[in-house]
Scaffold this active site. Structure first.
Site, mmCIF file in Angstrom:
data_model
loop_
_atom_site.group_PDB
_atom_site.id
_atom_site.type_symbol
_atom_site.label_atom_id
_atom_site.label_comp_id
_atom_site.label_asym_id
_atom_site.label_seq_id
_atom_site.Cartn_x
_atom_site.Cartn_y
_atom_site.Cartn_z
ATOM 1 N N HIS A 110 0.877 -1.274 -0.267
ATOM 2 C CA HIS A 110 0.211 0.595 0.053
ATOM 3 C C HIS A 110 0.933 1.421 0.023
ATOM 4 C CE1 HIS A 110 -3.375 -2.562 1.330
ATOM 5 N NE2 HIS A 110 -3.547 -2.137 0.353
ATOM 6 N N GLU A 139 -10.065 -10.918 -8.213
ATOM 7 C CA GLU A 139 -8.589 -10.349 -7.570
ATOM 8 C C GLU A 139 -8.451 -11.325 -6.032
ATOM 9 O OE1 GLU A 139 -8.494 -6.642 -5.353
ATOM 10 O OE2 GLU A 139 -11.057 -7.137 -4.297
ATOM 11 N N ASP A 199 -4.443 -7.679 -5.781
ATOM 12 C CA ASP A 199 -5.129 -9.363 -5.054
ATOM 13 C C ASP A 199 -4.766 -10.283 -5.643
ATOM 14 O OD1 ASP A 199 -5.069 -8.625 -1.765
ATOM 15 O OD2 ASP A 199 -6.785 -6.845 -2.956
ATOM 16 N N CYS A 226 -7.066 -2.423 -12.432
ATOM 17 C CA CYS A 226 -6.978 -1.790 -11.873
ATOM 18 C C CYS A 226 -6.028 -1.868 -11.040
ATOM 19 C CB CYS A 226 -8.267 -1.515 -11.436
ATOM 20 S SG CYS A 226 -9.222 -2.635 -10.239
HETATM 21 C C1 PEP Z 1 -5.598 -4.280 -6.999
HETATM 22 O O1 PEP Z 1 -6.304 -6.184 -5.332
HETATM 23 O O2 PEP Z 1 -4.958 -4.906 -7.966
HETATM 24 C C2 PEP Z 1 -6.519 -3.484 -6.585
HETATM 25 C C3 PEP Z 1 -6.682 -2.138 -6.879
HETATM 26 O O3 PEP Z 1 -7.289 -3.001 -5.275
HETATM 27 P P1 PEP Z 1 -6.551 -2.593 -3.989
HETATM 28 O O4 PEP Z 1 -4.358 -2.773 -4.308
HETATM 29 O O5 PEP Z 1 -7.811 -1.393 -3.214
HETATM 30 O O6 PEP Z 1 -6.623 -3.940 -2.804
HETATM 31 MG MG MG Z 2 -7.932 -5.277 -3.608
#
Ligand code: PEP
Ligand code: MG
Length: 951
Positions: A577, A813, A837, A884
């Site tokens: 993150h 995911e 994920d 995404c």
């Molecule tokens: C992902 O898991 O790729 C995603 C876009 O969601 P996050 O990174 O917010 O978990």
């Molecule tokens: Mg995710």
């Protein structure tokens, strides 16, 4: 676990020579059912490679990897040869311990033996032993040393009460190999002994493998049975091993230094106070042991030989464990090092430059055994490559790291380190202590005012203004004066008052106030630093490279991109993150660079190359000039990309992709459009929920979503419903502690448990849309049931709040969603692949794991297969697919995603124009060919090489 018992002993054996002795050993192992008769060949082959003489009249004959198939089960037998057998020149053996080992289970046995080897006249005692009992007793008789090392000390442990702290102490002992699993439960039954000054003591002899002492302190002061609880000793006790330590501890307590232990900030400080062995301040190097069966006798022998070749002291230890001489075979074996564990070498400064690289290279190459190179894994390669160098990087050295956010950055290092506060608890005089406190407060006030005046970023000014306000709080000063009047030193009084106030804030159950508690502690530390004469490490005036072990998302979010030229961390991976936040801020960031970066000092100069995933220590003028040219080239490419940012992204052969923005903040929609976004491909709504002390109500949410729609001026908005839980908890939505939060109540699973919350969000979205294009997707969907429940809720609400242009989809995911894509594609309108994920779950690597996350590479062919599957299934039903996750912003991934047929890429705003420009340089047919080849490769590194060479 293997133990030495009388049943394994054969007394009074006679052998004319080593060959006959080996035959007897093989026969004994066979008779006891451990091996097939062919194992004798293995014993002989092993001796031919090198003698298994251990020292002190003991040999440990065992087979080779080639004869491991002759082992039926792991076991040992002990043959006493009272007349001795000549095992080699000057190697008289009275006890042969035949080992049949399937893997590394015998390492523990070697640990027992090597303790015995410390005894001076062991050989004679073994020769004279007249019964199996006596012989086994000789081997066990040597006193065991108490383990007390930094690995058994846990300071500032997150514990809410005494029981939790006990559990933490027991866990350290278990990890250190001192106790078995049940030790925590044993300790919970024992009556705790208060030692005074907030310290407590617990001990037991049950479930103990090796005597050891753990010391743990809680992150915040606790109480137990009505008394303060600042620190807890947990002793895994056996025999008299702890006697000396106990005496030492009594001295510490009598001298009135007990509380200092409870408040200690540094493990070495505790070690010194307790008389444990502190590590010498020598250069170090780390390397992971790759030998499948650990550091057993043969590789250990090689290592000891190599170390002996250097004229100076060399020590080695397992992570956080005690350091032993690398020249002593028995000490090396006593480590019980297993495959995959990290060895740390320490060498006297005079020989370090030569010895450390040689030792690291020898271990990496298997110490005479064929090893599967751990470095074959790309992430480990990065870490190992760094770790394999000297503890301080060399001038001009180029080192690898993982790109978290692209770009070049150069400048002085700023490496903030947590200060160690050392102060007397009792003060001099009331007046002197008050004056000292006032001086420190004045100094900090001046510093803060200077920071506010200098900071351009509003957010940063606001943080320091809050600190200033807190500093002026009369209640804090009053309380501190009261403590001083009772005899405390200024530092002790201030520290106590601030901690109590922070605890109070944190206990109010309000997320914002809890954040203030962190600010209060931060401020408290500034003042303490002044009182202890430590001052603040000045942040460099010019843009700097922030160097840390790891940065949390909130750390990054607080950074001022104009001040922080780049980020370099020891740990972390591209989808963590913190990396996502760095990318959103447009700060070049390299992560997972390994422990070497922690040797960098504030003021050192470094160069980050976030294009190729490298960094350079103290780069010379030529390197800097080259980097400057590369930066200029990139800047000019970005400039032309920016000039064309509103143009659609079309490949050379006319294939069109949509490029959209990932948004966390509703206010950013306008900026996204200005920087070329064709819509929003992922609105992470959890940030809206996190920014509020309670769940935002319908009106607040509607206003936020409206702001995004307004900013998009008719462009489509893909919203992800609330994705919290697991690693992203909401303070006002308590979830029971989970052992594996990433596999627990997250995303749609959690929302379906509180449907009223999800319903409010959906209502707010439908109302805010006002017939503008809305796409809603659900996170963490694992199968059809969850999807249908969520979909039905929207359809029910849509009957109430009609909306024309609505599409419903899911994030892919969880691997099960990709595997069921055919079934899901019949019902959804679209898929958006969350590669962060998806990679985490496909490769079973925690995306925020400090060490492993560097290996969580979305270009792994296994992840590409899941993407391929999803796209095929969707297209077969005429549905579209977006990506995404962070992969959409990775320049090497773009051609592959195009080739796999993805229809939309959604990424952080700063990269949009660049990705569009990249697509314009591609040819669809070529990308398809590249993707086919990538799907057939073995690992992510091979995929990256393929694209680098041909993409
Ligand atoms: C992902 O898991 O790729 C995603 C876009 O969601 P996050 O990174 O917010 O978990
Ligand atoms: Mg995710």
């Amino acid at each position: 676990m293997l133990e030495l018992t009388v049943r394994q002993v054969r007394m009074g054996q006679v052998a004319a020579d080593k060959a006959s002795a080996l035959r007897l050993v093989a026969q004994a192992l066979h008779e006891d059912g451990w091996v097939s008769p062919g194992y004798l060949d293995g014993l002989q082959a092993r001796e031919a490679q090198g003698s298994t003489f251990l020292g002190q009249g003991i040999a440990i004959p065992h087979g080779t990897p080639q004869t491991r198939d002759q082992v039926l089960s792991t076991g040992v037998c002990l043959l006493q040869f009272p007349e001795g057998v000549e095992w080699g020149p000057d190697q008289q053996v009275y006890l042969a311990i035949g080992i049949a080992a399937e893997s590394d289970e015998h390492l523990h046995l070697l640990q027992i033996l090597t303790r015995a080897l410390g005894e001076t006249d062991l050989a004679e005692a073994l020769r004279q032993a007249d019964s199996a009992e006596a012989l086994v007793q000789v081997l066990h008789a040597s006193p065991e040393a108490l383990r007390l090392d930094p690995g058994l000390i846990g300071l500032g442990e997150a514990a809410e009460d005494f029981d939790e702290l006990v559990w933490r102490g027991a866990r350290l002992l278990r990890r250190g190999g001192c106790v078995d699993n049940g030790f925590a439960a044993v300790l919970q039954q024992v009556e705790a002994l208060p030692l005074g000054e907030g310290l407590w003591w617990l001990h037991s002899e049950q479930q103990v493998r090796q005597p050891g002492l753990a010391f743990v302190t809680p992150a915040r002061p606790l109480r137990h049975l009505g008394q303060p609880l600042l620190g807890l000793f947990c002793l895994a006790s056996r025999g008299e091993a702890h006697r000396a330590l106990l005496e030492r501890l009594c001295e510490v307590l009598i001298a009135g230094h007990g509380q200092a232990l409870g408040l200690a900030q540094d493990r070495q400080q505790v070690m010194q106070a307790l008389g444990g062995e502190a590590l010498p301040d020598w250069p170090t190097a780390q390397v992971r042991l790759a030998n499948a069966h650990g550091l057993h006798a043969r590789p250990a022998q090689q290592l000891a030989q190599l170390a002996k070749g250097f004229d100076g002291e060399i020590r080695v230890r397992l992570e956080d464990g005690p350091a032993v001489s690398a020249k002593s075979l028995s000490k090396l074996l006593s480590l019980g090092a297993r495959a995959g564990q990290m060895l740390e070498f320490l060498a006297e400064p005079g020989i370090a430059a030569e010895a450390l690289p040689a030792l690291v290279a020898a271990v990496a190459q298997g110490l005479g055994e064929a090893v599967e190179a751990l470095a074959a894994l790309p992430g480990v390669l990065a870490v190992a490559a760094c770790a394999a160098s000297l503890s301080a990087p060399q001038v001009g050295q180029v080192l690898p790291a993982i790109v978290a956010a692209p770009g070049f950055a150069m400048g002085p290092v700023y490496a903030p380190r947590p200060p160690i506060f050392d102060f007397p608890l009792r003060g001099a005089s009331d007046l002197e202590e008050r004056q000292a406190l006032q001086r420190a407060l004045d100094q900090v006030r001046g510093d803060l005012q200077g920071l506010i005046a200098r900071s351009e970023a509003e957010a940063i000014r606001a943080i320091f203004a809050t600190h200033l306000e807190m500093l002026e709080d009369p209640a804090l000063l009053e309380e501190a004066h009261r403590g001083i009047a009772q005899g405390q030193s200024a530092a002790a009084a201030w520290g106590e008052v601030v901690e109590a106030a922070a605890l109070h804030q944190a206990s109010l159950g309000d997320a914002l106030l809890a954040e203030r508690a962190a600010d209060l502690r931060d401020l408290g530390r500034r003042v303490l630093a002044e009182l202890c004469g430590l001052g603040q490490t000045a942040e460099p005036e010019q843009p700097y490279i922030l160097v840390m072990d790891e940065v949390g998302p909130s750390d990054v979010a607080r950074l001022d991109p104009r001040r922080v030229a780049g980020i370099l961390t020891a740990r972390g991976g591209a989808t963590a993150h913190s990396a996502i936040v760095a990318r959103a801020l447009g700060i070049p960031a390299l992560v997972g660079a390994g422990p070497l970066v922690l040797q960098l000092n504030t003021g050192d100069s470094v160069l980050l190359d976030g294009q190729r995933g490298r960094w350079v220590f103290q780069p010379d003028a030529q390197t800097l000039a080259q980097a400057e040219r590369a930066r200029e080239r990139r800047a000019s490419l970005l400039q032309s990309a920016m000039a064309q940012r509103f143009e659609p992204a079309r490949t050379l052969d006319g294939h069109r992709l949509e490029v959209c923005a990932n948004l966390g903040d509703s206010a950013d929609a306008v900026r996204a459009v200005e920087l070329g976004a064709e819509g929003v491909g992922l609105l992470r709504t959890e940030f809206l929920f996190m920014a509020h002390a309670q769940a935002p109500d319908l009106a607040i949410q509607e206003a936020h979503y409206r702001q995004v729609f307004d900013g998009l001026q008719g462009r489509p908005l893909v919203v992800r419903t609330l994705d919290v839980g697991g690693d992203k908890p909401l303070p006002y939505w308590p979830i029971p502690v989970e052992a594996n939060p990433y596999l627990g109540l997250r995303g749609i699973r959690l929302c379906l448990q509180r449907p009223e919350l999800l319903e409010t969000q959906l209502r707010a979205l439908l109302r805010a849309a006002d017939n503008r294009p809305l796409r809603i997707m659900f996170p963490m969907v694992g199968g059809l049931d969850e999807w249908r429940q969520a979909r039905d809720m929207v359809l029910r609400l849509r009957a109430e709040i009609p909306l024309q242009d609505l599409q419903l989809g899911i994030m892919v995911e969880v691997p099960s969603a990709a595997l069921l894509a055919h079934q899901l594609a019949r019902e959804v309108d679209f898929f958006s692949i969350g590669t962060n994920d998806l990679t985490q779950y496909c490769l079973a690597i925690d995306r925020d794991h400090p060490i492993l996350s560097a290996q969580a590479d979305g270009l792994h062919p296994a992840v590409l297969q899941l993407i391929d599957m999803t796209v095929r299934a969707a297209h077969a039903q005429g549905k579209w697919v977006g990506v995404c996750g962070e992969l959409a912003a990775d320049p090497l991934a773009v051609p592959l995603l195009v080739g796999l047929g993805v229809d939309e890429l959604s990424l952080a705003i700063p990269g949009i124009a660049e990705v569009k420009a990249r697509i314009r340089t591609l040819n669809l047919a070529a990308c398809q060919g590249l993707a086919r080849r990538a799907l057939g490769l073995e690992n992510a590194a091979a995929v990256r090489t393929l694209v680098e060479e041909q993409g």
